[in-house]
Enzyme design. Structure first.
Site, PDB file in Angstrom:
ATOM      1  N   ASP A  37       0.776  -1.124   0.051  1.00 17.65           N
ATOM      2  CA  ASP A  37       0.022  -0.135   0.011  1.00 17.65           C
ATOM      3  C   ASP A  37       0.724   1.384   0.072  1.00 17.65           C
ATOM      4  O   ASP A  37       0.677   2.051   0.724  1.00 17.65           O
ATOM      5  CB  ASP A  37      -0.907   0.106   1.414  1.00 17.65           C
ATOM      6  CG  ASP A  37      -1.604  -1.262   1.324  1.00 17.65           C
ATOM      7  OD1 ASP A  37      -1.930  -1.934   0.406  1.00 17.65           O
ATOM      8  OD2 ASP A  37      -1.949  -1.756   2.623  1.00 17.65           O
ATOM      9  N   GLU A 215     -11.290  -1.952  -3.679  1.00 16.76           N
ATOM     10  CA  GLU A 215     -10.488  -1.291  -2.541  1.00 16.76           C
ATOM     11  C   GLU A 215      -9.483  -0.215  -3.354  1.00 16.76           C
ATOM     12  O   GLU A 215      -9.349  -0.294  -4.424  1.00 16.76           O
ATOM     13  CB  GLU A 215     -10.179  -2.397  -1.538  1.00 16.76           C
ATOM     14  CG  GLU A 215      -8.918  -3.143  -2.158  1.00 16.76           C
ATOM     15  CD  GLU A 215      -8.829  -4.335  -1.041  1.00 16.76           C
ATOM     16  OE1 GLU A 215      -9.053  -4.403  -0.185  1.00 16.76           O
ATOM     17  OE2 GLU A 215      -7.618  -4.927  -1.488  1.00 16.76           O
TER      18      GLU A 215
END
Length: 343
Positions: A37, A215
């Site tokens: 991420d 997401e």
């Protein structure tokens, strides 16, 4: 003879410097051995970088060029009090500079994934490695449902947050939501769902939990074009890829104005040995002339969502219709030119 030797020496010296500079201007992925991420913000000559490090803390890195991320200064900036609703499983932190202050947005829970929500901390210092980080609270709309992967941006002088959430209180599907922000630490009004995993390529769960996923949404603007790039299919699969939403008007809160492109725009390259490239962010080179994507990926099939995911980056271009052309994930064996810097 003396002048001839001096000339030869000078030529070799400048050749050495040129070769050294060329070596300094190249890099290869991954940027770090592990780290999911990835996100960065550029401010006054430095990139401030964050990624998930797991557990109960948040960390920043600081570097003048992301190609040198491994050598960057590192600091743990936040560890929440123990035994709180936001003390565990801190995921996908994003560092932002808004209205003269620093903010880090992150997802956290109390050890039970069902309780994941978005939270934010604030620092008033000019340098986020200095000063004090203060907890500002939870970011939630009145429904207060499960939420992760928040991204904050400004569009037409209005702050918004986009994130991944559940429709109800049980896992099974993650959708993309958006809401206005009253200020950098408060959501305003109800959330609006703008994307669900409805396409075949978004619903590949590959023997893991039967959960369908949208997401990691990221805002991206190019001229008058507005996009949201998002991750779909489970991160535990080799099918984890990036998809594209394109705004067809000016009302971000109108689901009908978001067009979903039918195919992924960035996906596994078996030929290059890059698997599950997704959960990305974007940045420009230090001189502002190049567009780059930051993303995490695995080196082998079946590596899943664990600590084998590593941050990578590569330059991207734009298609004739104004959509991003992310290309194909590059091999870790490939030498790349570092992001261009001001001369």
């Amino acid at each position: 003879m003396k002048h001839f030797l001096l000339a030869i020496t000078t030529v070799f010296y400048f050749s050495f410097l040129t070769n050294l500079k060329a070596q300094e201007q190249t890099f290869s992925n991954p940027l770090l051995p592990s780290g999911a991420d990835p996100y960065s913000t550029y401010y006054k000559g430095y990139y401030y970088y964050s990624n998930s490090i797991g557990g109960d803390r948040l960390q920043l890195r600081k570097t003048k060029n992301l190609a040198n991320l491994k050598q960057g200064e590192t600091k743990i900036i936040w560890q929440p009090p123990i035994n709180t609703k936001h003390s565990k499983e801190l995921w996908a932190p994003e560092v932002h500079h808004i209205n003269g202050k620093w903010y880090v947005y992150y997802a956290a829970d109390d050890g039970d994934n069902n309780n994941h929500r978005m939270y934010v901390i604030e620092n008033s210092s000019e340098d986020p490695f200095q000063g004090e980080w203060k907890f500002k609270g939870k970011l939630a709309t009145p429904s207060d449902k499960w939420a992760i992967d928040g991204d904050v941006f400004s569009y037409e002088n209005q702050l918004y947050m986009i994130w991944s959430g559940w429709e109800g209180d049980k896992n099974g599907q993650q959708d993309i939501y958006i809401a206005r922000m009253k200020n950098p630490y408060t959501l305003e009004g109800e959330r609006v769902k703008i994307s669900s995993p409805t396409l075949e390529w978004e619903r590949r769960w590959q023997g893991g939990p039967e959960v369908y996923v949208n997401e990691g949404p990221q805002f991206l603007q190019h001229g008058d074009k507005v996009f949201i790039v998002y991750s779909a299919s489970g991160c535990w699969t080799d099918h984890y890829s990036l998809g594209l939403l394109e705004l067809q008007g000016h009302d971000l809160l109108n689901p009908d104005q978001w067009k979903k492109h039918p195919q992924p725009i960035f996906t596994t390259s078996e030929e290059n040995g890059v698997y599950s490239p997704a959960h990305n962010s974007f940045f420009t080179s230090p001189d502002g002339k190049e567009d780059w994507i930051l993303y995490h990926a695995n080196d082998n099939p079946g590596d899943g969502c664990g600590g084998k995911r590593s941050p990578r980056m590569q330059k991207f271009t734009w298609n004739a219709d104004g959509t991003p052309n992310l290309g194909i994930p590059v091999s870790i064996k490939e030498e790349l030119q570092a992001p261009s810097e001001s001369k």
